[in-house]
Design a protein around this motif. Structure first.
Motif, PDB file in Angstrom:
ATOM      1  N   UNK A  14       0.841  -1.204   0.000  1.00 42.08           N
ATOM      2  CA  UNK A  14       0.000   0.000   0.000  1.00 42.08           C
ATOM      3  C   UNK A  14       0.876   1.254   0.000  1.00 42.08           C
ATOM      4  N   UNK A  15       1.898   1.265   0.854  1.00 42.48           N
ATOM      5  CA  UNK A  15       2.787   2.421   0.930  1.00 42.48           C
ATOM      6  C   UNK A  15       3.548   2.625  -0.380  1.00 42.48           C
ATOM      7  N   UNK A  16       3.994   1.532  -0.995  1.00 38.74           N
ATOM      8  CA  UNK A  16       4.723   1.618  -2.249  1.00 38.74           C
ATOM      9  C   UNK A  16       3.843   2.100  -3.386  1.00 38.74           C
ATOM     10  N   UNK A  17       2.629   1.580  -3.447  1.00 39.79           N
ATOM     11  CA  UNK A  17       1.715   1.919  -4.539  1.00 39.79           C
ATOM     12  C   UNK A  17       1.037   3.267  -4.338  1.00 39.79           C
ATOM     13  N   UNK A  18       0.900   3.685  -3.101  1.00 37.81           N
ATOM     14  CA  UNK A  18       0.294   4.974  -2.831  1.00 37.81           C
ATOM     15  C   UNK A  18      -1.212   4.980  -2.748  1.00 37.81           C
ATOM     16  N   UNK A  19      -1.833   3.792  -2.835  1.00 37.93           N
ATOM     17  CA  UNK A  19      -3.289   3.715  -2.704  1.00 37.93           C
ATOM     18  C   UNK A  19      -3.698   2.286  -2.371  1.00 37.93           C
ATOM     19  N   UNK A  20      -4.851   2.160  -1.714  1.00 31.44           N
ATOM     20  CA  UNK A  20      -5.363   0.835  -1.373  1.00 31.44           C
ATOM     21  C   UNK A  20      -5.822   0.092  -2.627  1.00 31.44           C
ATOM     22  N   UNK A  21      -6.394   0.817  -3.576  1.00 31.29           N
ATOM     23  CA  UNK A  21      -6.894   0.163  -4.792  1.00 31.29           C
ATOM     24  C   UNK A  21      -5.748  -0.407  -5.625  1.00 31.29           C
ATOM     25  N   UNK A  22      -4.654   0.365  -5.773  1.00 37.10           N
ATOM     26  CA  UNK A  22      -3.508  -0.121  -6.548  1.00 37.10           C
ATOM     27  C   UNK A  22      -2.856  -1.315  -5.850  1.00 37.10           C
ATOM     28  N   UNK A  23      -2.777  -1.259  -4.521  1.00 34.30           N
ATOM     29  CA  UNK A  23      -2.203  -2.380  -3.771  1.00 34.30           C
ATOM     30  C   UNK A  23      -3.079  -3.618  -3.905  1.00 34.30           C
ATOM     31  N   UNK A  24      -4.393  -3.432  -3.856  1.00 31.18           N
ATOM     32  CA  UNK A  24      -5.312  -4.558  -3.990  1.00 31.18           C
ATOM     33  C   UNK A  24      -5.136  -5.240  -5.341  1.00 31.18           C
ATOM     34  N   UNK A  48      -1.597   4.883  14.171  1.00 33.65           N
ATOM     35  CA  UNK A  48      -1.840   4.995  12.743  1.00 33.65           C
ATOM     36  C   UNK A  48      -0.527   4.866  11.975  1.00 33.65           C
ATOM     37  N   UNK A  49      -0.582   4.134  10.882  1.00 35.07           N
ATOM     38  CA  UNK A  49       0.599   3.936  10.044  1.00 35.07           C
ATOM     39  C   UNK A  49       0.491   4.694   8.724  1.00 35.07           C
ATOM     40  N   UNK A  50      -0.740   4.929   8.283  1.00 36.23           N
ATOM     41  CA  UNK A  50      -0.982   5.580   7.002  1.00 36.23           C
ATOM     42  C   UNK A  50      -1.958   6.728   7.176  1.00 36.23           C
ATOM     43  N   UNK A  51      -1.712   7.826   6.490  1.00 36.13           N
ATOM     44  CA  UNK A  51      -2.635   8.950   6.446  1.00 36.13           C
ATOM     45  C   UNK A  51      -3.404   8.877   5.139  1.00 36.13           C
ATOM     46  N   UNK A  52      -4.708   8.721   5.230  1.00 34.97           N
ATOM     47  CA  UNK A  52      -5.535   8.560   4.041  1.00 34.97           C
ATOM     48  C   UNK A  52      -6.051   9.925   3.585  1.00 34.97           C
ATOM     49  N   UNK A  53      -5.782  10.276   2.326  1.00 34.21           N
ATOM     50  CA  UNK A  53      -6.284  11.526   1.753  1.00 34.21           C
ATOM     51  C   UNK A  53      -6.932  11.214   0.411  1.00 34.21           C
ATOM     52  N   UNK A  54      -7.547  12.204  -0.187  1.00 32.67           N
ATOM     53  CA  UNK A  54      -8.219  11.981  -1.469  1.00 32.67           C
ATOM     54  C   UNK A  54      -7.228  11.789  -2.607  1.00 32.67           C
ATOM     55  N   UNK A  55      -6.000  12.279  -2.414  1.00 33.91           N
ATOM     56  CA  UNK A  55      -5.022  12.206  -3.501  1.00 33.91           C
ATOM     57  C   UNK A  55      -4.129  10.973  -3.386  1.00 33.91           C
ATOM     58  N   UNK A  57      -1.976   8.103  -0.450  1.00 35.62           N
ATOM     59  CA  UNK A  57      -1.652   7.632   0.889  1.00 35.62           C
ATOM     60  C   UNK A  57      -0.279   8.168   1.303  1.00 35.62           C
ATOM     61  N   UNK A  58      -0.175   8.618   2.531  1.00 36.67           N
ATOM     62  CA  UNK A  58       1.111   9.065   3.074  1.00 36.67           C
ATOM     63  C   UNK A  58       1.407   8.320   4.366  1.00 36.67           C
ATOM     64  N   UNK A  59       2.684   8.127   4.627  1.00 37.14           N
ATOM     65  CA  UNK A  59       3.104   7.440   5.841  1.00 37.14           C
ATOM     66  C   UNK A  59       3.106   8.396   7.026  1.00 37.14           C
ATOM     67  N   UNK A  60       2.633   7.910   8.167  1.00 35.66           N
ATOM     68  CA  UNK A  60       2.821   8.644   9.415  1.00 35.66           C
ATOM     69  C   UNK A  60       4.265   8.451   9.873  1.00 35.66           C
ATOM     70  N   UNK A  61       4.654   9.112  10.949  1.00 38.26           N
ATOM     71  CA  UNK A  61       6.004   8.908  11.475  1.00 38.26           C
ATOM     72  C   UNK A  61       6.214   7.453  11.862  1.00 38.26           C
ATOM     73  N   UNK A  62       5.178   6.840  12.454  1.00 40.82           N
ATOM     74  CA  UNK A  62       5.275   5.413  12.815  1.00 40.82           C
ATOM     75  C   UNK A  62       5.392   4.554  11.567  1.00 40.82           C
ATOM     76  N   UNK A  63       4.647   4.921  10.527  1.00 39.03           N
ATOM     77  CA  UNK A  63       4.718   4.175   9.272  1.00 39.03           C
ATOM     78  C   UNK A  63       6.080   4.256   8.631  1.00 39.03           C
ATOM     79  N   UNK A  64       6.710   5.445   8.721  1.00 39.94           N
ATOM     80  CA  UNK A  64       8.055   5.607   8.156  1.00 39.94           C
ATOM     81  C   UNK A  64       9.073   4.729   8.890  1.00 39.94           C
ATOM     82  N   UNK A  65       8.894   4.585  10.200  1.00 38.77           N
ATOM     83  CA  UNK A  65       9.794   3.721  10.973  1.00 38.77           C
ATOM     84  C   UNK A  65       9.578   2.268  10.608  1.00 38.77           C
ATOM     85  N   UNK A  66       8.311   1.888  10.367  1.00 41.20           N
ATOM     86  CA  UNK A  66       7.994   0.488  10.079  1.00 41.20           C
ATOM     87  C   UNK A  66       8.427   0.058   8.683  1.00 41.20           C
ATOM     88  N   UNK A  67       8.433   0.965   7.724  1.00 42.02           N
ATOM     89  CA  UNK A  67       8.687   0.605   6.326  1.00 42.02           C
ATOM     90  C   UNK A  67       9.963  -0.206   6.108  1.00 42.02           C
TER      91      UNK A  67
END
Length: 303
Positions: A14-24, A48-55, A57-67
């Motif tokens: 999801x983080x690599x693709x930038x969206x849930x639909x592309x990851x799916x 939270x690991x991901x910040x969901x926006x209309x444009x 997906x962005x990583x939260x600080x926790x998400x950046x550590x987990x990646x």
């Protein structure tokens, strides 16, 4: 709830693709299933690991550590599969692969027998198609991976060399160059050539090597461009011209004296064959086993 590798893999995609639909789509899952797995991972860590926006997906600080840890876990699983492939003689499964023309017609048929003897419970289904088609079918999850003759660049594809090959100058029986101990490429350029089409792996490797030796490929007197190695061989055998093709493709004709391989004194056309597959997917163990077989065995005994 225990930490789940499957969830880490989904989060990373999801983080690599930038969206849930592309990851799916990449993971061959439904979008709600992907969302649920990411939410479960967030529940496990309590943040939270991901910040969901209309444009995007962005990583939260926790998400950046987990990646980087998610990426390392994926690499670890891949390396584990590769290490264990040696011990999977009783492995069962079907392997779907695509192969470009020279590999599929002249290389793999000689290797599938030995592989089948060693791993009798793996069934291989191979499509011999061009590189573009291979990439399309991998992206559409119709093939596990592909074997191609020239490197390609695609942001979603992982590529690595798995075999070596060498292109040779070949001439028909009775040709003035037949029987020579060696010949320079400059001398060969005086004769008409029959070549694979523009964009084929064989043609790309040959032209790149010529340019590296400061020889302009346009100097070649090309009388035919053909869409398969078999057609090129037939044209050479019929005396329409000489060619540069894989040495593995002409063993039969050379043995019968119909075509002669003439060593080049000033040039070597060496190349790699590459495996390609989706970065976002983990290959089945049957595919890992087959690629390990290609990388680790001395294939010359069969080729």
């Amino acid at each position: 709830m225990a930490l789940n590798f499957h969830q880490l893999h989904i989060f990373y995609t999801v983080a690599e693709k930038g969206s849930f639909s592309a990851a799916a789509q990449a993971l061959h899952m439904t979008q709600p299933a992907v969302t649920m797995q990411v939410q479960s991972l967030e529940d496990y860590f309590g943040t939270k690991l991901l910040l969901r926006s209309t444009k995007r997906i962005e990583l939260t600080e926790a998400g950046k550590v987990l990646m980087p840890y998610a990426q390392k876990s994926i690499e670890l699983i891949k390396n584990t599969d590769q290490a264990m492939a040696t011990f999977t003689q009783q492995l069962k499964g079907k392997l779907l692969l695509g192969s470009s023309l020279t590999i599929g017609e002249y290389i793999l048929p000689r290797l599938l027998g030995p592989f089948g003897q060693e791993y009798p419970h793996i069934t291989i289904s191979m499509k011999v198609i061009n590189t573009t088609q291979i990439m399309e079918e991998i992206l559409n999850h119709q093939l596990n991976f592909g074997l191609i003759e020239a490197p390609v660049n695609h942001p979603d594809m992982h590529m690595e060399p798995v075999m070596n090959d060498e292109l040779k100058l070949v001439v028909p029986k009775g040709h003035p160059l037949a029987g020579r101990d060696n010949v320079s490429m400059e001398e060969a350029l005086n004769y008409p050539f029959v070549l694979r089409e523009q964009g084929s792996g064989t043609r790309i490797v040959m032209e790149e090597q010529l340019r590296m030796q400061n020889i302009d490929p346009s100097r070649m007197k090309i009388v035919m461009e053909l869409g398969s190695t078999g057609a090129v061989k037939s044209a050479v055998e019929a005396g329409f011209g000489i060619s540069v093709i894989s040495s593995s493709a002409v063993k039969h004709e050379v043995a019968l004296g119909l075509i002669h391989v003439v060593p080049l004194s000033d040039m070597v056309f060496k190349r790699h064959f590459y495996s390609i597959y989706l970065k976002s997917s983990l290959l089945p163990i049957s595919a890992v086993t087959f690629l390990s077989f290609l990388r680790e065995r001395d294939l010359r005994q069969w080729l």
